[in-house]
Design a protein around this motif. Sequence first.
Motif, mmCIF file in Angstrom:
data_model
loop_
_atom_site.group_PDB
_atom_site.id
_atom_site.type_symbol
_atom_site.label_atom_id
_atom_site.label_comp_id
_atom_site.label_asym_id
_atom_site.label_seq_id
_atom_site.Cartn_x
_atom_site.Cartn_y
_atom_site.Cartn_z
ATOM 1 N N ALA A 18 0.819 -1.212 0.000
ATOM 2 C CA ALA A 18 0.000 0.000 0.000
ATOM 3 C C ALA A 18 0.852 1.260 0.000
ATOM 4 N N LYS A 19 2.055 1.184 0.580
ATOM 5 C CA LYS A 19 2.936 2.353 0.664
ATOM 6 C C LYS A 19 3.861 2.487 -0.544
ATOM 7 N N SER A 20 3.908 1.441 -1.359
ATOM 8 C CA SER A 20 4.871 1.432 -2.457
ATOM 9 C C SER A 20 4.195 1.760 -3.774
ATOM 10 N N SER A 21 5.025 2.086 -4.748
ATOM 11 C CA SER A 21 4.513 2.352 -6.091
ATOM 12 C C SER A 21 4.928 1.248 -7.038
ATOM 13 N N GLY A 22 5.328 0.094 -6.457
ATOM 14 C CA GLY A 22 5.749 -1.041 -7.287
ATOM 15 C C GLY A 22 7.249 -1.190 -7.262
ATOM 16 N N GLN A 23 7.713 -2.385 -6.945
ATOM 17 C CA GLN A 23 9.141 -2.619 -6.824
ATOM 18 C C GLN A 23 9.600 -3.811 -7.664
ATOM 19 N N SER A 24 8.742 -4.286 -8.556
ATOM 20 C CA SER A 24 9.072 -5.475 -9.345
ATOM 21 C C SER A 24 10.194 -5.204 -10.318
ATOM 22 N N GLY A 25 10.908 -6.268 -10.682
ATOM 23 C CA GLY A 25 11.997 -6.156 -11.652
ATOM 24 C C GLY A 25 11.520 -5.715 -13.016
ATOM 25 N N ASP A 231 14.766 -23.089 -14.695
ATOM 26 C CA ASP A 231 14.755 -22.077 -15.753
ATOM 27 C C ASP A 231 13.454 -22.092 -16.560
ATOM 28 N N ARG A 232 12.629 -23.114 -16.375
ATOM 29 C CA ARG A 232 11.388 -23.239 -17.161
ATOM 30 C C ARG A 232 10.206 -22.528 -16.521
ATOM 31 N N THR A 233 10.382 -21.989 -15.324
ATOM 32 C CA THR A 233 9.270 -21.329 -14.625
ATOM 33 C C THR A 233 8.770 -20.136 -15.422
ATOM 34 N N TRP A 234 7.466 -20.119 -15.677
ATOM 35 C CA TRP A 234 6.862 -19.039 -16.464
ATOM 36 C C TRP A 234 5.385 -18.948 -16.131
ATOM 37 N N TYR A 235 4.883 -17.716 -16.047
ATOM 38 C CA TYR A 235 3.458 -17.484 -15.834
ATOM 39 C C TYR A 235 3.029 -16.313 -16.717
ATOM 40 N N PRO A 236 1.789 -16.305 -17.203
ATOM 41 C CA PRO A 236 1.319 -15.191 -18.043
ATOM 42 C C PRO A 236 1.129 -13.920 -17.223
ATOM 43 N N TYR A 244 2.026 -9.257 -6.842
ATOM 44 C CA TYR A 244 2.652 -9.485 -5.544
ATOM 45 C C TYR A 244 4.093 -9.952 -5.647
ATOM 46 N N TRP A 245 4.539 -10.313 -6.830
ATOM 47 C CA TRP A 245 5.891 -10.831 -6.998
ATOM 48 C C TRP A 245 6.924 -9.708 -6.911
ATOM 49 N N THR A 246 7.936 -9.884 -6.094
ATOM 50 C CA THR A 246 9.008 -8.896 -5.992
ATOM 51 C C THR A 246 10.169 -9.240 -6.922
ATOM 52 N N TRP A 247 10.143 -10.435 -7.478
ATOM 53 C CA TRP A 247 11.091 -10.855 -8.527
ATOM 54 C C TRP A 247 10.230 -11.378 -9.656
ATOM 55 N N SER A 248 10.266 -10.693 -10.795
ATOM 56 C CA SER A 248 9.303 -10.937 -11.862
ATOM 57 C C SER A 248 9.704 -12.057 -12.809
ATOM 58 N N TYR A 324 5.512 -20.132 3.897
ATOM 59 C CA TYR A 324 5.137 -18.983 4.721
ATOM 60 C C TYR A 324 3.993 -18.237 4.026
ATOM 61 N N PRO A 325 2.778 -18.336 4.560
ATOM 62 C CA PRO A 325 1.586 -17.809 3.887
ATOM 63 C C PRO A 325 1.655 -16.303 3.635
ATOM 64 N N GLY A 326 1.294 -15.925 2.425
ATOM 65 C CA GLY A 326 1.161 -14.516 2.091
ATOM 66 C C GLY A 326 2.439 -13.732 1.988
ATOM 67 N N MET A 327 3.593 -14.422 1.879
ATOM 68 C CA MET A 327 4.872 -13.736 1.832
ATOM 69 C C MET A 327 5.481 -13.810 0.430
ATOM 70 N N PRO A 328 6.188 -12.732 0.008
ATOM 71 C CA PRO A 328 6.791 -12.684 -1.321
ATOM 72 C C PRO A 328 8.237 -13.182 -1.314
ATOM 73 N N HIS A 329 8.848 -13.138 -2.451
ATOM 74 C CA HIS A 329 10.270 -13.467 -2.556
ATOM 75 C C HIS A 329 11.098 -12.424 -1.804
ATOM 76 N N GLY A 330 12.109 -12.887 -1.090
ATOM 77 C CA GLY A 330 12.998 -11.961 -0.395
ATOM 78 C C GLY A 330 12.392 -11.306 0.812
ATOM 79 N N PHE A 331 11.533 -12.030 1.551
ATOM 80 C CA PHE A 331 10.853 -11.377 2.675
ATOM 81 C C PHE A 331 11.714 -11.315 3.935
#
Length: 360
Positions: A18-25, A231-236, A244-248, A324-331
């Motif tokens: 809520a405080k951020s303007s987006g921090q994704s890669g 290396d095959r991980t991919w999502y649309p 919610y992903w901090t590493w895109s 860990y429920p509801g937590m992003p990468h690098g928490f």
Amino acid sequence: MTSKMGIVVDPEYAQILAKSSGQSGDNITTDVLAIRAWTNALIEAASKAHPYPEGMRESTHSTTSLDGTILHITRFLPLSVQKEEAEAAAEAAAGAEAGKDGGADKKDKKAKRRPKRAVVFVFGGGMISGTVQASRGFIAAVAENSQTQVFAPQYRIAPEHPYHAGVDDVYATIQWLQRSAADFDVDPKRVIIMGQSAGGGVAAGVALMARDKGLDPPLAGQCLRYPMLDDRTWYPESDPRNKYWTWSVAANDMGWTYYLGGLKKEDRNEETVPCYAVPARAKDLRGLPPTQIGVGSLDLFKDENLDYAARLVKADVGVEFHLYPGMPHGFDGPHGFTGVPAMRLTGEMWEDEARWIMKL
């Protein structure tokens, strides 16, 4: 916990969003050096957000990698281990002072003391960034929480040094530590490899290499903190978790492409991509050491981590898995958001890891 469209979001993480303007890669240039600078800044900010343990001692050591390259390794020695060493030295001095009989007593006491375990820590950074210095706070926390000395190699990263340079560097670090075990009061049978994010992927690759090369003694365990394994991980882009992903997905694919020497997705297969580079591609996971894996449910790597853990279980490898429920990468830190402290589940993850390490 709050839920949006069926997605569980930790309340503390929701406040950060809520405080951020987006921090994704995805919000920065696709230039690898720009991503490196951005990622290193976030890692360092998160690492520095935690108080540095009182009395922690650091020293730098060197060895050569498998190809002869000079490799620097930083040792993190927590106060708890220093006190044990001081007590042992005092006992030895008292034994020597007592004379011949005291010397015999000294030997008896030394025989009863068990040499210490050690952790080889592999820093994260998407395969294309990260340094020991930037992750210094994270590494020191592992040493402090687990009451274990930690050895962190400054392994080589892509694109300047694609696979297999980094894996070779970390494997050489383990060999060096086992050869030098007596110098550090380390039991060569109690060496644990630990990796964070991309470092977790490198660590898992090293564990596979150690198994196949017949490392003697074998690794005591592998602790993988939200590891980058596939290396095959991919999502649309339409995936509702994307926000919610901090590493895109895009940053992740860039990291893998550079790490694999520019090899494009369509050219990657079991013949062109070794399992030591991409552990998830390993066909056989039998014979790997006991494993601990922790990942947030809103991490891009969640599914690949779950799959790897399940495959390890099927291969009869001892596994401890934490979601860990509801937590992003690098928490484990503030993700570069100024003034935001580490979250409650950060401490829980660190406690889970430390407890597991201390069992080995």
